[in-house]
Design a protein around this motif. Structure first.
Motif, PDB file in Angstrom:
ATOM      1  N   ARG A  69       0.839  -1.206   0.000  1.00  0.00           N
ATOM      2  CA  ARG A  69       0.000   0.000   0.000  1.00  0.00           C
ATOM      3  C   ARG A  69       0.874   1.256   0.000  1.00  0.00           C
ATOM      4  O   ARG A  69       0.624   2.192  -0.751  1.00  0.00           O
ATOM      5  CB  ARG A  69      -0.940   0.001   1.206  1.00  0.00           C
ATOM      6  N   ILE A  70       1.896   1.261   0.839  1.00  0.00           N
ATOM      7  CA  ILE A  70       2.782   2.421   0.920  1.00  0.00           C
ATOM      8  C   ILE A  70       3.493   2.650  -0.410  1.00  0.00           C
ATOM      9  O   ILE A  70       3.553   3.779  -0.905  1.00  0.00           O
ATOM     10  CB  ILE A  70       3.794   2.249   2.078  1.00  0.00           C
ATOM     11  N   ILE A  71       4.021   1.580  -1.005  1.00  0.00           N
ATOM     12  CA  ILE A  71       4.753   1.712  -2.270  1.00  0.00           C
ATOM     13  C   ILE A  71       3.850   2.255  -3.376  1.00  0.00           C
ATOM     14  O   ILE A  71       4.201   3.216  -4.074  1.00  0.00           O
ATOM     15  CB  ILE A  71       5.371   0.362  -2.688  1.00  0.00           C
ATOM     16  N   LEU A  72       2.679   1.653  -3.556  1.00  0.00           N
ATOM     17  CA  LEU A  72       1.817   2.056  -4.669  1.00  0.00           C
ATOM     18  C   LEU A  72       1.182   3.425  -4.463  1.00  0.00           C
ATOM     19  O   LEU A  72       1.068   4.209  -5.413  1.00  0.00           O
ATOM     20  CB  LEU A  72       0.765   0.985  -4.928  1.00  0.00           C
ATOM     21  N   LEU A  73       0.797   3.744  -3.243  1.00  0.00           N
ATOM     22  CA  LEU A  73       0.234   5.073  -2.992  1.00  0.00           C
ATOM     23  C   LEU A  73       1.310   6.153  -3.069  1.00  0.00           C
ATOM     24  O   LEU A  73       1.043   7.265  -3.545  1.00  0.00           O
ATOM     25  CB  LEU A  73      -0.487   5.099  -1.652  1.00  0.00           C
ATOM     26  N   THR A  74       2.525   5.832  -2.655  1.00  0.00           N
ATOM     27  CA  THR A  74       3.638   6.772  -2.809  1.00  0.00           C
ATOM     28  C   THR A  74       3.930   7.014  -4.285  1.00  0.00           C
ATOM     29  O   THR A  74       4.207   8.148  -4.694  1.00  0.00           O
ATOM     30  CB  THR A  74       4.893   6.253  -2.082  1.00  0.00           C
ATOM     31  N   TYR A  75       3.852   5.954  -5.084  1.00  0.00           N
ATOM     32  CA  TYR A  75       4.053   6.101  -6.525  1.00  0.00           C
ATOM     33  C   TYR A  75       3.012   7.049  -7.121  1.00  0.00           C
ATOM     34  O   TYR A  75       3.360   7.951  -7.898  1.00  0.00           O
ATOM     35  CB  TYR A  75       3.982   4.730  -7.206  1.00  0.00           C
ATOM     36  N   LEU A  76       1.749   6.865  -6.756  1.00  0.00           N
ATOM     37  CA  LEU A  76       0.701   7.772  -7.249  1.00  0.00           C
ATOM     38  C   LEU A  76       0.987   9.215  -6.846  1.00  0.00           C
ATOM     39  O   LEU A  76       0.873  10.134  -7.665  1.00  0.00           O
ATOM     40  CB  LEU A  76      -0.659   7.372  -6.679  1.00  0.00           C
ATOM     41  N   LEU A  77       1.361   9.396  -5.600  1.00  0.00           N
ATOM     42  CA  LEU A  77       1.655  10.739  -5.107  1.00  0.00           C
ATOM     43  C   LEU A  77       2.864  11.342  -5.807  1.00  0.00           C
ATOM     44  O   LEU A  77       2.866  12.521  -6.170  1.00  0.00           O
ATOM     45  CB  LEU A  77       1.880  10.695  -3.594  1.00  0.00           C
ATOM     46  N   LEU A  78       3.886  10.535  -6.046  1.00  0.00           N
ATOM     47  CA  LEU A  78       5.090  11.005  -6.730  1.00  0.00           C
ATOM     48  C   LEU A  78       4.793  11.436  -8.166  1.00  0.00           C
ATOM     49  O   LEU A  78       5.252  12.490  -8.615  1.00  0.00           O
ATOM     50  CB  LEU A  78       6.160   9.912  -6.719  1.00  0.00           C
ATOM     51  N   VAL A  79       3.999  10.649  -8.878  1.00  0.00           N
ATOM     52  CA  VAL A  79       3.634  11.009 -10.253  1.00  0.00           C
ATOM     53  C   VAL A  79       2.866  12.334 -10.267  1.00  0.00           C
ATOM     54  O   VAL A  79       3.159  13.230 -11.069  1.00  0.00           O
ATOM     55  CB  VAL A  79       2.832   9.885 -10.934  1.00  0.00           C
ATOM     56  N   ALA A  80       1.888  12.465  -9.371  1.00  0.00           N
ATOM     57  CA  ALA A  80       1.118  13.713  -9.304  1.00  0.00           C
ATOM     58  C   ALA A  80       2.019  14.898  -8.967  1.00  0.00           C
ATOM     59  O   ALA A  80       1.896  15.974  -9.564  1.00  0.00           O
ATOM     60  CB  ALA A  80      -0.009  13.579  -8.281  1.00  0.00           C
ATOM     61  N   ALA A  81       2.948  14.709  -8.030  1.00  0.00           N
ATOM     62  CA  ALA A  81       3.861  15.793  -7.647  1.00  0.00           C
ATOM     63  C   ALA A  81       4.788  16.178  -8.792  1.00  0.00           C
ATOM     64  O   ALA A  81       5.050  17.367  -9.016  1.00  0.00           O
ATOM     65  CB  ALA A  81       4.676  15.378  -6.424  1.00  0.00           C
ATOM     66  N   LEU A  82       5.275  15.195  -9.540  1.00  0.00           N
ATOM     67  CA  LEU A  82       6.145  15.499 -10.685  1.00  0.00           C
ATOM     68  C   LEU A  82       5.390  16.235 -11.790  1.00  0.00           C
ATOM     69  O   LEU A  82       5.919  17.179 -12.382  1.00  0.00           O
ATOM     70  CB  LEU A  82       6.766  14.215 -11.230  1.00  0.00           C
ATOM     71  N   VAL A  83       4.164  15.824 -12.057  1.00  0.00           N
ATOM     72  CA  VAL A  83       3.359  16.518 -13.070  1.00  0.00           C
ATOM     73  C   VAL A  83       3.088  17.951 -12.619  1.00  0.00           C
ATOM     74  O   VAL A  83       3.230  18.897 -13.399  1.00  0.00           O
ATOM     75  CB  VAL A  83       2.043  15.759 -13.346  1.00  0.00           C
TER      76      VAL A  83
END
Length: 100
Positions: A69-83
Motif C-alpha cells: 500500500r505504501i509503495i503504490l500510494l507513494t508512486y501515485l503521489l510522486l507522479v502527481a507531484a512530478l506533473v
C-alpha cells in the motif's frame, strides 16, 4: 437493499470525476485558458484520490501488506507531484528563465 463496498467506491469515483470536470473547467473565460497551478493541483488531487480508490477497493490493495500500500500510494503521489512540478515550472516561467 444494502450497498456493497464496490458500489460505494463506484459512487466515490463518479463524484471525483465530476469534481475534476468542474475544477478543470474553472478557468475564467474560454476553455483553452490555463487553469493555473492551483487548478492543476485540484485536478491532480482528484486523480490521486481516484487512483487510491481504485487501488484499495477494485484491486483490493486494502487486503495486501502495508508495504505494498505504501509503495503504490507513494508512486501515485510522486507522479502527481512530478506533473504538478513540471506544470508549475513551465507556467511560472522557471523553465524559460533556465533557457537564457
Amino acid at each position: 437493499m444494502a450497498l456493497n463496498r464496490l458500489t460505494i467506491a463506484w459512487g466515490v469515483l463518479l463524484g471525483l470525476s465530476v469534481t475534476a470536470l468542474i475544477v478543470g473547467n474553472a478557468a475564467p473565460g474560454h476553455a483553452h485558458e490555463a487553469l493555473g497551478v492551483a487548478g492543476v493541483a485540484g485536478v491532480l488531487l482528484t486523480a490521486f484520490l481516484k487512483g487510491r480508490e481504485i487501488l484499495l477497493h477494485y484491486l483490493e490493495l486494502k487486503h495486501a501488506g502495508r508495504g505494498w500500500r505504501i509503495i503504490l500510494l507513494t508512486y501515485l503521489l510522486l507522479v502527481a507531484a512530478l506533473v504538478l512540478g513540471a506544470y508549475a515550472a513551465e507556467h511560472l516561467g522557471w523553465i524559460a528563465s533556465l533557457r537564457h
